[in-house]
Scaffold this motif. Structure first.
Motif, PDB file in Angstrom:
ATOM      1  N   THR A  63      46.115  38.798  37.246  1.00  0.00           N
ATOM      2  CA  THR A  63      46.778  40.104  37.156  1.00  0.00           C
ATOM      3  C   THR A  63      47.453  40.256  35.802  1.00  0.00           C
ATOM      4  N   GLY A  95      47.828  45.135  41.702  1.00  0.00           N
ATOM      5  CA  GLY A  95      47.309  44.653  42.951  1.00  0.00           C
ATOM      6  C   GLY A  95      47.470  45.617  44.116  1.00  0.00           C
ATOM      7  N   LEU A  97      44.635  42.828  44.193  1.00  0.00           N
ATOM      8  CA  LEU A  97      43.331  42.780  43.538  1.00  0.00           C
ATOM      9  C   LEU A  97      42.237  42.259  44.455  1.00  0.00           C
TER      10      LEU A  97
END
Length: 234
Positions: A63, A95, A97
């Protein structure tokens, strides 16, 4: 207080359950059975706890973790997705994700990542895979054990048949690299809004829910104004 409607929306029926004082020995036995094999938390998708990715995270969870400012506006890249019967906010940067059938996970190590985890994990704790969510996305300890016992003893609620509100906004009242407190603002089907604080901890490379000491997830408070909240605008 319209907490019943709020619970119907966020779907954790164990919050209103009580363990009976009658048959204490039977309850204790049931509790031991309910908690048997409960472990974790682990990062979903990484059961061996192998941390080979950046920052000790699972290799398949990457991320953008640079933006550590507390958000004052909704992210521009927000995408609303249906999770069970609820529309939840997601972003490709913060997210979740990874959206496996059982769990949505892999949140950014940022305030916005905590915000999104606070929206998603409570819903998971209401669904058919709630025990998996409790094991892998809830901070372990006595509070989680209490929640599991209460949840098993509670009547199951079908999210698709619950009173429906929607996520309206949020605020981040506290944030550190290891913990966060996010308040969710939800529309009340009877009018106005309801809010609740959700506590989280950064553990095993992702945000995990931290339950209250009594095993409950949250308490709801009526809100007559949206002042102090970042509105989603959806």
């Amino acid at each position: 207080m319209s907490s019943a409607l709020f619970m119907a929306f966020l779907l954790v029926t164990a919050l209103t359950a009580r363990l009976s004082d009658d048959g204490g020995q039977a309850e204790a036995a049931d509790s031991r059975k309910a908690l048997a094999g409960l472990s974790g938390p682990l990062s979903p998708g990484d059961p061996q706890q192998v941390r080979q990715g950046p920052g000790g995270r699972p290799t398949n969870c990457r991320t953008h973790d640079q933006d550590t400012a507390v958000p004052t506006v909704a992210p521009r890249d927000v995408r609303w997705k249906q999770f069970m019967a609820i529309m939840v906010p997601t972003t490709p940067s913060a997210g979740p994700l990874i959206t496996d059938p059982a769990l949505w996970w892999c949140f950014a190590h940022t305030p916005m990542g905590a915000v999104l985890a606070a929206h998603v994990i409570p819903i998971e704790l209401s669904g058919p895979q709630w025990r998996t969510a409790a094991e892998q996305q809830v901070v372990p300890g006595a509070a989680r054990d209490r929640f599991v016992v209460l949840k098993i003893g509670a009547q199951t609620t079908d999210p698709s048949r619950s009173a429906a509100g929607r996520f309206a906004g949020f605020s981040v009242s506290a944030y550190a690299s290891t913990s966060a407190t996010v308040s969710l603002l939800v529309t009340n089907p009877l009018g106005g809004y309801l809010s609740t604080p959700v506590s989280l901890r950064w553990l095993d490379g992702d945000w995990k829910l931290a339950l209250r000491d009594n095993g409950y997830l949250f308490s709801a408070t009526p809100e007559s104004t949206t002042v102090g909240f970042v509105m989603w605008g959806a």
